[in-house]
Design an enzyme around this catalytic site. Structure first.
Site, PDB file in Angstrom:
ATOM      1  N   LYS A 124     -31.494  40.879  27.079  1.00 57.90           N
ATOM      2  CA  LYS A 124     -32.620  40.706  28.009  1.00 57.90           C
ATOM      3  C   LYS A 124     -33.014  39.241  27.967  1.00 57.90           C
ATOM      4  O   LYS A 124     -33.180  38.675  26.885  1.00 57.90           O
ATOM      5  CB  LYS A 124     -33.762  41.594  27.542  1.00 57.90           C
ATOM      6  N   GLY A 152     -26.903  26.345  16.153  1.00 60.27           N
ATOM      7  CA  GLY A 152     -27.511  25.473  15.145  1.00 60.27           C
ATOM      8  C   GLY A 152     -28.865  25.980  14.671  1.00 60.27           C
ATOM      9  O   GLY A 152     -29.474  25.367  13.800  1.00 60.27           O
ATOM     10  N   SER A 183     -41.147  36.592   6.252  1.00 58.42           N
ATOM     11  CA  SER A 183     -41.637  35.570   7.188  1.00 58.42           C
ATOM     12  C   SER A 183     -41.346  34.231   6.546  1.00 58.42           C
ATOM     13  O   SER A 183     -41.830  33.942   5.458  1.00 58.42           O
ATOM     14  CB  SER A 183     -43.142  35.700   7.396  1.00 58.42           C
ATOM     15  N   HIS A 225     -25.705  31.245  25.041  1.00 56.54           N
ATOM     16  CA  HIS A 225     -26.496  31.429  23.821  1.00 56.54           C
ATOM     17  C   HIS A 225     -26.486  32.881  23.336  1.00 56.54           C
ATOM     18  O   HIS A 225     -26.234  33.162  22.174  1.00 56.54           O
ATOM     19  CB  HIS A 225     -27.949  31.010  24.048  1.00 56.54           C
TER      20      HIS A 225
HETATM   21  N1  LIG Z   1     -42.756  38.691   9.814  1.00 55.29           N
HETATM   22  C1  LIG Z   1     -43.459  38.798  10.867  1.00 55.29           C
HETATM   23  O1  LIG Z   1     -43.952  37.821  11.337  1.00 55.29           O
HETATM   24  C2  LIG Z   1     -43.640  40.107  11.461  1.00 55.29           C
HETATM   25  C3  LIG Z   1     -44.219  40.148  12.672  1.00 55.29           C
HETATM   26  N2  LIG Z   1     -44.408  41.291  13.281  1.00 55.29           N
HETATM   27  C4  LIG Z   1     -45.033  41.203  14.591  1.00 55.29           C
HETATM   28  O2  LIG Z   1     -45.578  42.391  14.957  1.00 55.29           O
HETATM   29  C5  LIG Z   1     -45.497  42.585  16.354  1.00 55.29           C
HETATM   30  C6  LIG Z   1     -44.847  43.907  16.625  1.00 55.29           C
HETATM   31  O3  LIG Z   1     -43.510  43.822  16.184  1.00 55.29           O
HETATM   32  P1  LIG Z   1     -42.490  44.946  16.418  1.00 55.29           P
HETATM   33  O4  LIG Z   1     -42.914  46.092  15.696  1.00 55.29           O
HETATM   34  O5  LIG Z   1     -41.192  44.443  16.051  1.00 55.29           O
HETATM   35  O6  LIG Z   1     -42.639  45.254  17.922  1.00 55.29           O
HETATM   36  P2  LIG Z   1     -42.878  46.700  18.517  1.00 55.29           P
HETATM   37  O7  LIG Z   1     -42.038  47.678  17.812  1.00 55.29           O
HETATM   38  O8  LIG Z   1     -44.310  46.945  18.672  1.00 55.29           O
HETATM   39  O9  LIG Z   1     -42.263  46.481  19.895  1.00 55.29           O
HETATM   40  C7  LIG Z   1     -40.921  46.203  19.966  1.00 55.29           C
HETATM   41  C8  LIG Z   1     -40.615  45.466  21.217  1.00 55.29           C
HETATM   42  O10 LIG Z   1     -40.596  46.398  22.250  1.00 55.29           O
HETATM   43  C9  LIG Z   1     -40.844  45.751  23.462  1.00 55.29           C
HETATM   44  N3  LIG Z   1     -41.687  46.598  24.285  1.00 55.29           N
HETATM   45  C10 LIG Z   1     -43.005  46.538  24.482  1.00 55.29           C
HETATM   46  N4  LIG Z   1     -43.375  47.505  25.352  1.00 55.29           N
HETATM   47  C11 LIG Z   1     -42.267  48.166  25.690  1.00 55.29           C
HETATM   48  C12 LIG Z   1     -41.996  49.250  26.556  1.00 55.29           C
HETATM   49  N5  LIG Z   1     -42.960  49.863  27.234  1.00 55.29           N
HETATM   50  N6  LIG Z   1     -40.710  49.682  26.652  1.00 55.29           N
HETATM   51  C13 LIG Z   1     -39.723  49.077  25.978  1.00 55.29           C
HETATM   52  N7  LIG Z   1     -39.937  48.045  25.161  1.00 55.29           N
HETATM   53  C14 LIG Z   1     -41.179  47.592  25.013  1.00 55.29           C
HETATM   54  C15 LIG Z   1     -41.529  44.458  23.128  1.00 55.29           C
HETATM   55  O11 LIG Z   1     -40.623  43.435  23.466  1.00 55.29           O
HETATM   56  P3  LIG Z   1     -40.480  42.926  24.943  1.00 55.29           P
HETATM   57  O12 LIG Z   1     -41.783  42.825  25.614  1.00 55.29           O
HETATM   58  O13 LIG Z   1     -39.895  41.622  24.654  1.00 55.29           O
HETATM   59  O14 LIG Z   1     -39.564  43.844  25.628  1.00 55.29           O
HETATM   60  C16 LIG Z   1     -41.671  44.489  21.624  1.00 55.29           C
HETATM   61  O15 LIG Z   1     -41.391  43.247  21.023  1.00 55.29           O
HETATM   62  C17 LIG Z   1     -44.708  41.439  16.905  1.00 55.29           C
HETATM   63  O16 LIG Z   1     -45.582  40.478  17.434  1.00 55.29           O
HETATM   64  C18 LIG Z   1     -44.012  40.921  15.678  1.00 55.29           C
HETATM   65  O17 LIG Z   1     -43.731  39.586  15.800  1.00 55.29           O
HETATM   66  C19 LIG Z   1     -44.021  42.447  12.724  1.00 55.29           C
HETATM   67  C20 LIG Z   1     -43.449  42.478  11.495  1.00 55.29           C
HETATM   68  C21 LIG Z   1     -43.212  41.295  10.750  1.00 55.29           C
HETATM   69  O1  LIG Z   2     -29.949  25.962  27.228  1.00 56.95           O
HETATM   70  C1  LIG Z   2     -31.085  26.279  27.509  1.00 56.95           C
HETATM   71  O2  LIG Z   2     -31.925  26.628  26.512  1.00 56.95           O
HETATM   72  C2  LIG Z   2     -33.325  26.524  26.702  1.00 56.95           C
HETATM   73  C3  LIG Z   2     -33.961  27.309  25.562  1.00 56.95           C
HETATM   74  O3  LIG Z   2     -33.671  26.709  24.357  1.00 56.95           O
HETATM   75  P1  LIG Z   2     -34.638  26.947  23.117  1.00 56.95           P
HETATM   76  O4  LIG Z   2     -33.952  26.293  22.002  1.00 56.95           O
HETATM   77  O5  LIG Z   2     -35.940  26.327  23.490  1.00 56.95           O
HETATM   78  O6  LIG Z   2     -34.769  28.416  22.969  1.00 56.95           O
HETATM   79  C4  LIG Z   2     -33.758  27.038  28.041  1.00 56.95           C
HETATM   80  O7  LIG Z   2     -35.125  26.749  28.259  1.00 56.95           O
HETATM   81  C5  LIG Z   2     -32.950  26.367  29.135  1.00 56.95           C
HETATM   82  O8  LIG Z   2     -33.281  26.938  30.395  1.00 56.95           O
HETATM   83  C6  LIG Z   2     -31.477  26.542  28.891  1.00 56.95           C
HETATM   84  O9  LIG Z   2     -30.756  25.741  29.810  1.00 56.95           O
END
Ligand SMILES: NC(=O)C1=CN([C@@H]2O[C@H](COP(=O)(O)OP(=O)(O)OC[C@H]3O[C@@H](n4cnc5c(N)ncnc54)[C@H](OP(=O)(O)O)[C@@H]3O)[C@@H](O)[C@H]2O)C=CC1
Ligand SMILES: O=C1O[C@H](COP(=O)(O)O)[C@@H](O)[C@H](O)[C@H]1O
Length: 519
Positions: free
Chosen positions: A356, A208, A423, A267
């Protein structure tokens, strides 16, 4: 009153546009929504607030009654008091909504409570012989009691006060649907013996969410995406769920399930299905679900070798998982998991699908990251770290952005990563993004099963995770500790990079104020 402007409008025969849907529902149906487990957490935080918002927006019929049902000895007023604080609207809207709510105490296993429920429903429905009747039973209950509750409803609550054309009875059931393939099938058999599939609405609230609903449009209405949505172009796909808080008092529930059963098997695999499936023949519920089932059946069972499990320890101001008094001191339940999955079909063979998910991590985020392969080296060197990525952020702040390589402004010919950015907050200012439950409850009332999980989808989703879950349950693996507030166990990044994800360390997202803001 909230929906008065709609209640006297003539309706078109089919409910096609938004206003038609509203009008269709408002004018005709005599609707009873029965919230079983009304005294519980889900009911007060999600079910009643979603019903309230639909009511407030005029999507529920004039002839509406909501009945709470649970074992607790509450009065109508007690229930109203319990949920009042979760409703957001004017005093008049809240008062009007609460006046539609009553409460019936009753057990989940006997007949007495269900008989009282039936009497109350029938009394109300009688006198509306020419109107269609709708009974929506929402089971905000632990799945262990589903069979007895459904049997109680079947025995006592299926006789409607009118049999006018268009009358219906539906049941919405919450996850988790079982603990593994076998127990899920057993539960499905029991419910299936009582009610046919078209009366059972298995809710997965991720279906949803706005960006999930966008998926069929984004994927199948953009010609530049369609041909590249293929192993020839895509290197890997990540589906990532992060929450900054731990089990927070839900340790008892969580410890039985763990993160894979809590969010991945339901999910996140629904996200995978919508991303990976072929184009459905039509947008009908069954055509869409046929395609989801087909692709889910191509997912190989996840292997322990392709998995990293974690469990959070104390960090920042958060206690460790094992310090929660509702969790056994020697629990090996994972609160974090990274799994690399494979889809064995023509489109996806060889592309790692990385899932993840974790509790007590460094941020709240659910996103999909489709990473393209790097171009063959040609006139520009070092493009391997500058891969195109299509990122779809489900929450917070819905966004879709594509990372592209462009020339950095200036005299030099210097390629750099930038983004084409959608965005939602900025592009759709003031737009109302409905809560997932709101949308799904309305779908159930309209009889649209498109965003509900069909039995064969569920079976395929469990088949992908059951061998791994059995290995974990047998204690074959100890989760790696990670401090609350971190990104999870470092071994996860190693696995993700082994699967082919290339992290660009140079890229910085510039916010409107021009400040860098990277996760
Ligand atoms: N429209 C918008 O609002 C936009 C926002 N952004 C923002 O810019 C920021 C950067 O975005 P983005 O370029 O996509 O992210 P990056 O390319 O910088 O990073 C990608 C993802 O890689 C993961 N990461 C971080 N460190 C490591 C590592 N050492 N090894 C493997 N994975 C790693 C992180 O996720 P994780 O820690 O979950 O693994 C991260 O989200 C974000 O906050 C994003 O929301 C960017 C573009 C548009
Ligand atoms: O079903 C569940 O979902 C929530 C996360 O839902 P969200 O809409 O807030 O992303 C999670 O916190 C919960 O552990 C799980 O049972």
């Amino acid at each position: 009153m909230p929906s008065s402007d709609l209640q006297h409008r003539p309706c078109s025969a089919s409910a096609s546009s938004r206003d038609d849907v509203r009008c269709f529902i408002a004018n005709k149906l005599v609707l009873s929504v029965i919230v079983l487990g009304a005294s519980g957490d889900l009911a007060k935080k999600k079910t009643f607030p979603a019903l309230f918002t639909l009511f407030k927006k005029g999507f529920l019929p004039k002839n509406l009654r909501i009945i709470g049902y649970a074992r607790s000895k509450l009065s109508d007023e007690d229930l109203r008091e319990k949920i009042k604080g979760y409703l957001k609207g004017t005093d008049a809207e809240i008062k009007e909504f609460l006046s539609r709510i009553s409460y019936i105490p009753g057990s989940y296993d006997g007949d007495e409570g269900f008989q009282s429920l039936q009497t109350s429903l029938e009394t109300r429905e009688k006198g509306h012989e020419s109107s269609p009747i709708g009974r929506l039973f929402y089971l905000a209950l632990p799945p262990t009691v589903y069979p007895q509750v459904c049997a109680g409803i079947k025995r006592n609550c299926t006789e409607m006060g009118s049999d006018a054309e268009g009358s219906w009875l539906r049941l919405v059931v919450e996850k988790p649907f079982g603990m593994d393939l076998e127990s899920s099938e057993e539960l499905a058999d029991k419910l299936g013996a009582l009610f046919p599939e078209d009366q059972l609405y298995r809710i997965d609230h991720y279906l949803g969410k706005e960006l999930m609903q966008n998926m069929l449009v984004l994927r199948f209405a953009n010609q530049f995406l369609s041909p590249t949505w293929h192993r020839n172009f895509i290197s890997n796909v990540q589906i990532c769920f992060k929450e900054p808080f731990g089990t927070d008092g839900r340790g008892g529930y969580f410890d039985e399930f763990g993160i894979i059963r809590d969010v991945m098997q339901n999910h996140l695999i629904q996200v995978l299905a919508l991303l990976a499936m072929e184009q459905p023949v039509t947008l009908s519920a069954d055509d869409i679900r046929d395609e989801k089932v087909k692709v889910l059946r191509c997912v190989s069972p996840v292997k322990l070798d392709d998995t990293v499990l974690g469990q959070y320890t104390a960090g920042g101001d958060q206690r460790g998982y094992l310090e929660d008094e509702t969790v056994p001191k020697d629990s090996k339940t994972p609160t974090f998991a990274t799994c690399v999955m494979n889809i064995n079909n023509e489109r996806w063979s060889g592309v790692p699908w990385i899932m993840k998910a974790g509790k007590a991590l460094n941020e709240r985020k659910v996103e999909i990251r489709v990473q393209y392969k790097s171009p063959a080296s040609g006139i520009h060197p070092n493009l391997n770290e500058m891969r195109n990525e299509l990122v779809m952020r489900l929450q917070p702040d819905e966004a879709i952005y594509m990372k592209i390589v462009v020339k950095e402004p200036g005299l030099e010919m210097h390629p750099t990563v930038s983004e084409m950015d959608l965005s939602y907050k900025q592009r759709y200012q003031g737009a109302d993004i409905p809560d997932a439950y709101e949308r799904l409850i309305l779908d159930a009332i309209r009889g649209d099963q498109q965003h509900f999980v069909r039995r064969d989808e569920l079976r395929a989703a469990w088949a992908a995770f059951t061998p791994l879950l059995h290995a974990i349950d047998a204690g074959e693996v100890t989760p790696q500790p990670y401090p609350a507030g971190s990104r999870g166990p470092p071994a996860s990044d190693v696995l993700v990079s082994r699967a082919g994800f290339v992290k660009n360390t140079e890229y910085i997202w510039k916010t409107e104020e021009g400040k860098g803001d990277i996760s």
